[in-house]
Design an enzyme around this catalytic site. Structure first.
Site, PDB file in Angstrom:
ATOM      1  N   ASP A   1      -7.434  -1.663   5.860  1.00 38.27           N
ATOM      2  CA  ASP A   1      -7.589  -0.200   5.878  1.00 38.27           C
ATOM      3  C   ASP A   1      -7.857   0.303   7.290  1.00 38.27           C
ATOM      4  O   ASP A   1      -8.934   0.822   7.596  1.00 38.27           O
ATOM      5  CB  ASP A   1      -8.698   0.244   4.922  1.00 38.27           C
ATOM      6  CG  ASP A   1      -8.266   0.205   3.471  1.00 38.27           C
ATOM      7  OD1 ASP A   1      -7.079  -0.083   3.221  1.00 38.27           O
ATOM      8  OD2 ASP A   1      -9.103   0.461   2.586  1.00 38.27           O
TER       9      ASP A   1
ATOM     10  N   ASP B   1     -13.652   2.823   9.377  1.00 33.57           N
ATOM     11  CA  ASP B   1     -14.112   2.844   7.976  1.00 33.57           C
ATOM     12  C   ASP B   1     -14.692   1.471   7.659  1.00 33.57           C
ATOM     13  O   ASP B   1     -14.230   0.768   6.762  1.00 33.57           O
ATOM     14  CB  ASP B   1     -12.949   3.180   7.042  1.00 33.57           C
ATOM     15  CG  ASP B   1     -13.418   3.484   5.619  1.00 33.57           C
ATOM     16  OD1 ASP B   1     -14.624   3.725   5.428  1.00 33.57           O
ATOM     17  OD2 ASP B   1     -12.579   3.472   4.701  1.00 33.57           O
TER      18      ASP B   1
ATOM     19  N   LYS C   1       0.850  -1.188   0.000  1.00 35.11           N
ATOM     20  CA  LYS C   1       0.000   0.000   0.000  1.00 35.11           C
ATOM     21  C   LYS C   1       0.884   1.236   0.000  1.00 35.11           C
ATOM     22  O   LYS C   1       1.703   1.425   0.901  1.00 35.11           O
ATOM     23  CB  LYS C   1      -0.903  -0.003   1.235  1.00 35.11           C
ATOM     24  CG  LYS C   1      -1.932   1.117   1.277  1.00 35.11           C
ATOM     25  CD  LYS C   1      -2.880   0.920   2.445  1.00 35.11           C
ATOM     26  CE  LYS C   1      -3.977   1.964   2.466  1.00 35.11           C
ATOM     27  NZ  LYS C   1      -4.924   1.737   3.590  1.00 35.11           N
TER      28      LYS C   1
ATOM     29  N   ASN D   1     -13.645  -3.475   3.121  1.00 34.00           N
ATOM     30  CA  ASN D   1     -12.612  -3.563   4.158  1.00 34.00           C
ATOM     31  C   ASN D   1     -12.756  -4.773   5.070  1.00 34.00           C
ATOM     32  O   ASN D   1     -11.973  -4.939   6.007  1.00 34.00           O
ATOM     33  CB  ASN D   1     -12.606  -2.286   5.008  1.00 34.00           C
ATOM     34  CG  ASN D   1     -12.162  -1.076   4.215  1.00 34.00           C
ATOM     35  OD1 ASN D   1     -11.474  -1.216   3.211  1.00 34.00           O
ATOM     36  ND2 ASN D   1     -12.548   0.098   4.665  1.00 34.00           N
TER      37      ASN D   1
END
Length: 262
Positions: free
Chosen positions: A197, A179, A37, A184
Site C-alpha cells: 500500500d 500509511d 489491486k 501494511n
C-alpha cells in the site's frame, strides 16, 4: 469483474480470493503468488505503481507485473509478499518482537536515499491535498478519532485544516511510507519482508510514519480491530526504545490530526 486483457493473461493460472484485512477502499485479490489491486484511478493509485518501480532493489516491496487503467479504474498486478502481516496473532501476542519489527521497518525506510525520489509527500503538499479533500467532500467523518471533532474538538474539517496550517512543525525529511499501519508491514522471523500500500509513499517528515504506526498499535491493542487480542504485555515505550528516540507527542498528535483529512 471486468479485467483488462493483459491482466487476465497474467493471472490465468492464479486462484484469486478477496482479501478483507485493512481499511483500503480498493478491491484486493490474493493468489498463491500474485496480488491484484483494483481501485479508482487517482494520483495515489498512480503513485503506488511509480514507487513500486522506484523502490525495486532498495526495499522489500512487491514486484509490479503490470499496471493498466480502464474506465476510470486502476489494475495493479504484483508479486505477493512473503511472511505474516504485523497485525497477525503471531506478532500481536509478542509485542516486543512486533515493536522491533516495526522499528526496523522505519529504519529501513529512512536509510533510502531520497535524492531522486519521484514522490513529494511533504507537509505543504499534504495540506493542499487535504484542502482538496475537504472541498470535494472526501473526508470520511465516520472514521475519525472520537475527540477530533465535536464539543471538545474542532468544529469541522475546515477548522482543523486552518489549525494545521497555523501550527506546521519543522520537518525531518526521509522516505515515508505514508500509511505505516500494521496490515501494511510483513515480517518473516521478526525481519521485515514486505511493505505494501505505497500510494502515499514519498518524501515526508519521519514523524508522519511514527505517528500513524503509534496510532495503529494503540488501536490494534485496544480491541478496535481485533476483539480477541488484549494489551497484555504491551508497553508503548518499547516502540520508542527500539527506534532509539524520545517520543515527540506534539508531532505525533499533529500527524494523527492531519491523517483525519485523508
Amino acid at each position: 469483474m471486468f479485467l483488462p486483457e493483459k491482466i487476465k493473461s497474467l493471472i490465468v493460472d492464479e486462484k484469486l480470493e478477496t482479501d478483507t484485512v485493512g481499511m483500503s477502499e480498493a478491491s484486493v485479490l490474493v493468489g498463491e503468488n500474485k496480488v491484484l489491486k483494483v481501485q479508482d484511478y487517482t494520483e495515489e493509485a498512480e503513485n503506488e505503481y511509480r514507487m513500486l518501480r522506484f523502490l525495486q532493489g532498495k526495499l522489500p516491496v512487491p514486484l509490479p507485473y503490470a499496471h493498466e487503467v480502464a474506465d476510470g479504474k486502476s489494475y495493479l498486478l504484483m508479486s505477493k509478499c512473503m511472511g505474516q502481516m504485523a497485525c497477525s496473532r503471531a506478532y500481536m501476542e509478542n509485542p516486543a518482537v512486533l515493536c522491533r519489527l516495526l522499528a526496523d521497518g522505519l529504519k529501513k525506510l529512512w536509510r533510502v536515499d531520497i535524492a531522486d525520489c519521484p514522490s513529494d509527500q511533504s507537509l505543504s503538499r499534504k495540506l493542499d491535498m487535504a484542502e482538496y479533500n475537504i472541498a470535494n467532500g472526501l473526508v470520511d467523518l465516520d472514521n475519525v478519532e472520537p475527540d477530533t471533532f465535536g464539543e471538545n474538538g474542532f468544529q469541522n474539517p475546515a477548522e482543523l485544516l486552518q489549525w494545521l496550517r497555523e501550527n506546521k512543525p519543522d520537518e525531518e525529511l526521509v522516505l515515508s511510507h505514508g500509511d505505516y499501519c500494521l496490515p501494511n508491514i510483513f515480517g518473516v522471523c521478526g525481519e521485515v519482508s514486505g511493505f505494501i500500500d505505497l500510494g502515499k509513499t514519498g518524501i515526508a517528515d519521519k514523524w508522519c510514519d511514527i505517528a500513524i504506526c503509534y496510532r495503529s498499535l494503540s488501536h490494534n491493542y485496544s480491541g478496535r480491530y481485533q476483539k480477541n487480542i488484549t494489551a497484555t504485555g504491551f508497553d508503548e515505550t518499547k516502540f520508542f526504545q527500539e527506534l532509539g528516540i524520545e517520543p515527540n507527542w506534539e508531532k505525533i498528535r499533529y500527524y494523527i490530526l492531519l491523517d483525519e483529512l485523508f
